[in-house]
Scaffold this motif. Structure first.
Motif, PDB file in Angstrom:
ATOM      1  N   LEU A  52       0.836  -1.204   0.000  1.00  0.00           N
ATOM      2  CA  LEU A  52       0.000   0.000   0.000  1.00  0.00           C
ATOM      3  C   LEU A  52       0.870   1.253   0.000  1.00  0.00           C
ATOM      4  O   LEU A  52       0.615   2.194  -0.757  1.00  0.00           O
ATOM      5  CB  LEU A  52      -0.923  -0.008   1.214  1.00  0.00           C
ATOM      6  N   ARG A  53       1.893   1.274   0.842  1.00  0.00           N
ATOM      7  CA  ARG A  53       2.786   2.439   0.882  1.00  0.00           C
ATOM      8  C   ARG A  53       3.447   2.676  -0.463  1.00  0.00           C
ATOM      9  O   ARG A  53       3.584   3.817  -0.919  1.00  0.00           O
ATOM     10  CB  ARG A  53       3.862   2.231   1.946  1.00  0.00           C
ATOM     11  N   ALA A  54       3.873   1.599  -1.109  1.00  0.00           N
ATOM     12  CA  ALA A  54       4.519   1.727  -2.412  1.00  0.00           C
ATOM     13  C   ALA A  54       3.546   2.255  -3.459  1.00  0.00           C
ATOM     14  O   ALA A  54       3.915   3.057  -4.326  1.00  0.00           O
ATOM     15  CB  ALA A  54       5.088   0.379  -2.846  1.00  0.00           C
ATOM     16  N   TYR A  55       2.284   1.803  -3.381  1.00  0.00           N
ATOM     17  CA  TYR A  55       1.298   2.260  -4.360  1.00  0.00           C
ATOM     18  C   TYR A  55       1.002   3.749  -4.191  1.00  0.00           C
ATOM     19  O   TYR A  55       0.908   4.498  -5.168  1.00  0.00           O
ATOM     20  CB  TYR A  55      -0.001   1.462  -4.242  1.00  0.00           C
ATOM     21  N   ILE A  56       0.836   4.179  -2.965  1.00  0.00           N
ATOM     22  CA  ILE A  56       0.473   5.576  -2.685  1.00  0.00           C
ATOM     23  C   ILE A  56       1.546   6.546  -3.163  1.00  0.00           C
ATOM     24  O   ILE A  56       1.246   7.652  -3.622  1.00  0.00           O
ATOM     25  CB  ILE A  56       0.226   5.743  -1.167  1.00  0.00           C
ATOM     26  N   LYS A  57       2.800   6.142  -3.073  1.00  0.00           N
ATOM     27  CA  LYS A  57       3.903   7.057  -3.376  1.00  0.00           C
ATOM     28  C   LYS A  57       3.858   7.534  -4.824  1.00  0.00           C
ATOM     29  O   LYS A  57       3.829   6.729  -5.760  1.00  0.00           O
ATOM     30  CB  LYS A  57       5.240   6.377  -3.092  1.00  0.00           C
ATOM     31  N   GLU A  58       3.817   8.852  -5.003  1.00  0.00           N
ATOM     32  CA  GLU A  58       3.896   9.524  -6.305  1.00  0.00           C
ATOM     33  C   GLU A  58       2.740   9.165  -7.248  1.00  0.00           C
ATOM     34  O   GLU A  58       2.872   9.252  -8.462  1.00  0.00           O
ATOM     35  CB  GLU A  58       5.242   9.258  -6.976  1.00  0.00           C
ATOM     36  N   ARG A  59       1.598   8.741  -6.685  1.00  0.00           N
ATOM     37  CA  ARG A  59       0.400   8.559  -7.490  1.00  0.00           C
ATOM     38  C   ARG A  59      -0.656   9.575  -7.060  1.00  0.00           C
ATOM     39  O   ARG A  59      -0.578  10.139  -5.969  1.00  0.00           O
ATOM     40  CB  ARG A  59      -0.143   7.135  -7.355  1.00  0.00           C
ATOM     41  N   ASP A  60      -1.667   9.775  -7.920  1.00  0.00           N
ATOM     42  CA  ASP A  60      -2.712  10.748  -7.622  1.00  0.00           C
ATOM     43  C   ASP A  60      -4.096  10.126  -7.791  1.00  0.00           C
ATOM     44  O   ASP A  60      -4.233   8.918  -8.028  1.00  0.00           O
ATOM     45  CB  ASP A  60      -2.556  12.010  -8.480  1.00  0.00           C
ATOM     46  N   LEU A  61      -5.116  10.960  -7.672  1.00  0.00           N
ATOM     47  CA  LEU A  61      -6.489  10.466  -7.724  1.00  0.00           C
ATOM     48  C   LEU A  61      -6.821   9.857  -9.080  1.00  0.00           C
ATOM     49  O   LEU A  61      -7.574   8.881  -9.167  1.00  0.00           O
ATOM     50  CB  LEU A  61      -7.456  11.611  -7.397  1.00  0.00           C
ATOM     51  N   LEU A  62      -6.261  10.396 -10.150  1.00  0.00           N
ATOM     52  CA  LEU A  62      -6.509   9.834 -11.478  1.00  0.00           C
ATOM     53  C   LEU A  62      -5.970   8.407 -11.564  1.00  0.00           C
ATOM     54  O   LEU A  62      -6.619   7.528 -12.143  1.00  0.00           O
ATOM     55  CB  LEU A  62      -5.879  10.721 -12.554  1.00  0.00           C
ATOM     56  N   ASP A  63      -4.796   8.166 -11.010  1.00  0.00           N
ATOM     57  CA  ASP A  63      -4.264   6.802 -10.973  1.00  0.00           C
ATOM     58  C   ASP A  63      -5.237   5.866 -10.264  1.00  0.00           C
ATOM     59  O   ASP A  63      -5.515   4.752 -10.727  1.00  0.00           O
ATOM     60  CB  ASP A  63      -2.916   6.770 -10.237  1.00  0.00           C
ATOM     61  N   LEU A  64      -5.736   6.325  -9.118  1.00  0.00           N
ATOM     62  CA  LEU A  64      -6.630   5.486  -8.317  1.00  0.00           C
ATOM     63  C   LEU A  64      -7.881   5.111  -9.092  1.00  0.00           C
ATOM     64  O   LEU A  64      -8.281   3.930  -9.128  1.00  0.00           O
ATOM     65  CB  LEU A  64      -7.003   6.210  -7.022  1.00  0.00           C
ATOM     66  N   VAL A  65      -8.525   6.094  -9.732  1.00  0.00           N
ATOM     67  CA  VAL A  65      -9.786   5.797 -10.412  1.00  0.00           C
ATOM     68  C   VAL A  65      -9.557   4.954 -11.671  1.00  0.00           C
ATOM     69  O   VAL A  65     -10.441   4.192 -12.092  1.00  0.00           O
ATOM     70  CB  VAL A  65     -10.568   7.088 -10.747  1.00  0.00           C
ATOM     71  N   GLN A  66      -8.374   5.088 -12.288  1.00  0.00           N
ATOM     72  CA  GLN A  66      -8.079   4.278 -13.465  1.00  0.00           C
ATOM     73  C   GLN A  66      -7.687   2.842 -13.081  1.00  0.00           C
ATOM     74  O   GLN A  66      -8.030   1.895 -13.784  1.00  0.00           O
ATOM     75  CB  GLN A  66      -6.951   4.920 -14.277  1.00  0.00           C
ATOM     76  N   ASP A  67      -6.993   2.708 -11.960  1.00  0.00           N
ATOM     77  CA  ASP A  67      -6.467   1.399 -11.574  1.00  0.00           C
ATOM     78  C   ASP A  67      -7.500   0.505 -10.916  1.00  0.00           C
ATOM     79  O   ASP A  67      -7.375  -0.728 -10.960  1.00  0.00           O
ATOM     80  CB  ASP A  67      -5.276   1.567 -10.624  1.00  0.00           C
ATOM     81  N   TYR A  68      -8.517   1.118 -10.277  1.00  0.00           N
ATOM     82  CA  TYR A  68      -9.441   0.306  -9.475  1.00  0.00           C
ATOM     83  C   TYR A  68     -10.904   0.581  -9.803  1.00  0.00           C
ATOM     84  O   TYR A  68     -11.745   0.695  -8.926  1.00  0.00           O
ATOM     85  CB  TYR A  68      -9.174   0.540  -7.979  1.00  0.00           C
ATOM     86  N   SER A  69     -11.218   0.674 -11.086  1.00  0.00           N
ATOM     87  CA  SER A  69     -12.613   0.790 -11.503  1.00  0.00           C
ATOM     88  C   SER A  69     -13.262  -0.607 -11.422  1.00  0.00           C
ATOM     89  O   SER A  69     -12.546  -1.606 -11.312  1.00  0.00           O
ATOM     90  CB  SER A  69     -12.674   1.333 -12.927  1.00  0.00           C
ATOM     91  N   PRO A  70     -14.597  -0.704 -11.446  1.00  0.00           N
ATOM     92  CA  PRO A  70     -15.575   0.384 -11.599  1.00  0.00           C
ATOM     93  C   PRO A  70     -15.865   1.068 -10.262  1.00  0.00           C
ATOM     94  O   PRO A  70     -15.645   0.495  -9.197  1.00  0.00           O
ATOM     95  CB  PRO A  70     -16.810  -0.343 -12.119  1.00  0.00           C
ATOM     96  N   TRP A  71     -16.383   2.309 -10.376  1.00  0.00           N
ATOM     97  CA  TRP A  71     -16.702   3.101  -9.199  1.00  0.00           C
ATOM     98  C   TRP A  71     -18.207   3.319  -9.100  1.00  0.00           C
ATOM     99  O   TRP A  71     -18.894   3.452 -10.114  1.00  0.00           O
ATOM    100  CB  TRP A  71     -15.969   4.453  -9.259  1.00  0.00           C
ATOM    101  N   GLU A  72     -18.688   3.361  -7.891  1.00  0.00           N
ATOM    102  CA  GLU A  72     -20.106   3.574  -7.636  1.00  0.00           C
ATOM    103  C   GLU A  72     -20.298   4.910  -6.921  1.00  0.00           C
ATOM    104  O   GLU A  72     -19.355   5.483  -6.411  1.00  0.00           O
ATOM    105  CB  GLU A  72     -20.653   2.432  -6.768  1.00  0.00           C
ATOM    106  N   GLY A  73     -21.530   5.376  -6.880  1.00  0.00           N
ATOM    107  CA  GLY A  73     -21.807   6.631  -6.197  1.00  0.00           C
ATOM    108  C   GLY A  73     -21.679   7.814  -7.132  1.00  0.00           C
ATOM    109  O   GLY A  73     -21.155   7.718  -8.244  1.00  0.00           O
ATOM    110  N   SER A  74     -22.141   8.948  -6.664  1.00  0.00           N
ATOM    111  CA  SER A  74     -22.163  10.171  -7.472  1.00  0.00           C
ATOM    112  C   SER A  74     -20.866  10.950  -7.321  1.00  0.00           C
ATOM    113  O   SER A  74     -20.013  10.630  -6.487  1.00  0.00           O
ATOM    114  CB  SER A  74     -23.330  11.048  -7.024  1.00  0.00           C
ATOM    115  N   ALA A  75     -20.741  12.004  -8.129  1.00  0.00           N
ATOM    116  CA  ALA A  75     -19.599  12.904  -7.999  1.00  0.00           C
ATOM    117  C   ALA A  75     -19.574  13.518  -6.600  1.00  0.00           C
ATOM    118  O   ALA A  75     -18.504  13.694  -6.006  1.00  0.00           O
ATOM    119  CB  ALA A  75     -19.668  13.994  -9.065  1.00  0.00           C
TER     120      ALA A  75
END
Length: 621
Positions: free
Chosen positions: A372-395
């Motif tokens: 987890l620490r390695a993943y968090i380092k130097e990544r941003d929210l765009l990385d998160l939403v691209q790497d772990y889709s699909p997403w539920e809920g509204s904006a």
């Protein structure tokens, strides 16, 4: 229902204050408050009706049941200690002390470095406000007290009541570690919590205010708790002021016009360092050398648009941007209100609730902490939403888990005496590649690419009482600041030149190349000629076969440097904490051993003593 300016007789500041208070009240407190206000108005005809859903009859009962104004029976003694590197903790501790004194308490306020720990046994009520620095380390002025409390010399404290307000940054692994350590240690020694510890992220205003309220309420007698709260709110409403006052501040920034925006590096340099000049005209903002400037940046429009497109959101969808219910279009909110370039463990723990991706859930398992620490380092929210889709809920659901976009603090590089109504900054542009994408510093690249003279920036002055010139202008000073760490020393020398200070000054400066990276070279030469700067040693690490840094120049001049220390010189260090500041500290210890004939323990004790005398100050990050 949320109060609004249009549906009430209150102004915006009063509405925000009331909306923070009202949802926290129990039914009995609502009745009490209605009765209090009715009694405050004194006449039955003017008693408010329908306040917080309580009618006048209930208000009358409350008036008979509870005195309109209660007075404390006895004053209590409270010790407030702060450990602060940049001044946030010190300011909060000072605010708390003022509130306690207003309620009749006898308050002793001190930095942890000035407090004599042998007096701990005599204290009944202890409040600690402390930040965590670097990789879980105490601030410089908290270190002696921290070490005493964790040593065998620490006494049992069964009669002590205490509470801790911890400041930190959740993007770091050891979030609020120093505050947690103090809390656990005081508990081990027998102390009893006045109220549970609160851990604050960069946006600390609301949790700190809640902690303040709990502390004051629990220290006051039962009959005083609500009276004190209502009194404070009533006074604030009558004055029409927030706790920050009526001037420009962290929560009410000033729009400063950009006067200059220049690249200080020469052609061919691998670096870009911006010299920014801002106008303070009309703001009444005041600063001293050693203070910092807070700048509220905007996120990259490209990153924001890509994020919205990836998630299929409507950029115009209204979303809440604070707890008082203010709304903005989604795109504007992501540009100006929320942090999207940093991932933290708390963010992922909230995000997993909006994802059906089993891999994200697995990543948060305790056994995969290192991954987890390695993943968090130097990544941003765009990385998160691209790497772990699909997403539920509204904006709106997604935005609700984001933390606020924090201001960036930069050491001020100017003297207000030499530059009335102006403030100057020295900012290195951050660009790098990671995980297959180009990355950018939020504020530094905004300033380099999207801000021109004539534009405005929201700013505030961040006073740093722990990084100040000697009160005596005749005292010698030693300044150590490679790269943009030289910024506050430009302010120091400019100030001392302006007031005609007689004290000697010595600057150690370093960067990569002499020809392209010598920041403010002509100014240093001018001040050397005038005598405002006594001497200067430089280290350009890429101009020699073997890299040379400022600590190497210090060791080369060890005899003279030791003589300056013995003559009462003040030492200032500004720049990177993890590498440079650590190496400079080690170099100072080596010089004391070499020239002063000290053991390693004696040298470290000498440096601690310098810190306690405020002759060794650091502005490190």
């Amino acid at each position: 229902m949320q109060l609004q300016v249009m549906n009430s007789p209150f102004n915006q500041e009063q509405v925000e204050l009331l909306n923070r208070l009202l949802p926290t009240l129990t039914e009995s407190q609502q009745i009490w408050l209605s009765g209090y206000i009715a009694a405050f108005n004194r006449t039955p005809s003017s008693a408010p009706t329908g306040i917080i859903g309580v009618n006048q009859q209930a208000a009358s009962v409350a008036i008979e049941a509870v005195p309109a104004v209660a007075q404390p029976v006895i004053s209590k003694e409270v010790t407030v200690l702060f450990g602060s590197q940049t001044g946030n903790g010190q300011r909060l501790a000072k605010d708390l002390s003022g509130k306690l004194q207003a309620q009749g308490f006898q308050v002793s306020l001190s930095s942890m470095s000035d407090f004599k720990p042998n007096g701990l046994k005599k204290i009944s009520n202890l409040l600690l406000v402390v930040s965590t620095h670097g990789d879980g380390d105490p601030p410089d002025n908290a270190l002696p007290f921290y070490e005493f409390l964790h040593s065998k010399r620490a006494p049992q404290l069964e009669d002590l009541s205490y509470s801790v307000l911890a400041l930190g940054d959740s993007s770091y692994e050891f979030f609020c570690k120093t505050g947690k350590d103090f809390d656990e240690r005081l508990k081990e020694l027998g102390g009893k919590q006045i109220t549970p510890r609160v851990d604050c992220d960069l946006d600390y205003d609301e949790p700190a205010a809640e902690w303040f309220g709990n502390v004051v309420g629990n220290l006051l007698s039962e009959t005083m708790k609500l009276s004190a709260l209502v009194s404070e709110v009533t006074q604030a409403v009558e004055n029409g002021l927030t706790a920050e006052g009526s001037g420009y501040s962290r929560t009410s920034p000033f729009g400063a016009e950009v006067l200059e925006n220049l690249n200080l590096n020469g052609r061919g340099s691998s670096r870009e360092t911006r010299h920014i000049e801002l106008s303070l005209e009309g703001s009444n903002l005041q600063y001293e050398p050693g203070d910092s400037l807070g700048v509220y940046p905007e996120n990259s429009p490209v990153l924001v648009d890509t994020l919205i497109s990836t998630l299929g959101w409507n950029p115009e969808e209204p979303v809440a941007v604070n707890k008082t219910g203010d709304v903005r279009p989604l795109r504007e909110a992501l540009l100006r209100n929320f942090e999207i370039t940093v991932l933290t463990k708390p963010l992922l723990e909230q995000a997993v609730k909006l994802s059906s991706n089993i891999q994200l859930k697995q990543l948060l398992e305790p056994a995969r902490e290192q991954e987890l620490r390695a993943y968090i380092k130097e990544r941003d929210l765009l990385d998160l939403v691209q790497d772990y889709s699909p997403w539920e809920g509204s904006a709106a659901d997604f935005v609700a888990i984001l933390r606020k976009l924090p201001a960036r603090l930069y050491s001020i590089a100017s003297s207000s005496k030499a530059n009335p109504d102006e403030v100057h900054l020295t900012i290195r542009t951050v660009r790098y590649a990671a995980h297959g994408r180009d990355r950018h510093g939020v504020c530094s690249v905004q300033l380099a690419e999207r801000i021109q003279p004539g534009d405005t920036l929201p700013i505030y002055i961040h006073q740093n009482p722990n990084f100040k010139l000697p009160a005596n202008p005749d005292a010698p000073i030693i300044m150590i600041g490679p790269g943009t760490g030289v910024a506050p020393f430009r302010a120091f020398v400019e100030e001392r030149n302006e007031i005609g200070a007689a004290g000697k000054s010595w600057l150690f400066y370093g960067d990569q190349h002499f020809l392209t990276d010598f920041l403010y070279q002509l100014e240093w030469q001018k001040w050397l000629e005038k005598g405002a700067l006594t001497r200067m040693d430089v280290a350009f690490s890429r101009d020699t076969a073997q890299k040379v840094y400022v600590q190497h120049r210090m060791l080369e001049k060890s005899r003279e440097l030791y003589q300056w220390l013995e003559e009462g010189a003040y030492v200032y260090v500004c720049g990177d904490e993890k590498n440079m500041a650590h190496d400079v500290h080690a170099a100072l210890a080596t010089i004391l051993e070499r020239e002063g004939g000290m053991s390693s323990e004696q040298a470290l004790a000498y440096l601690v003593d310098l810190q306690q005398q405020k002759r060794y100050q650091r502005d490190v990050y």
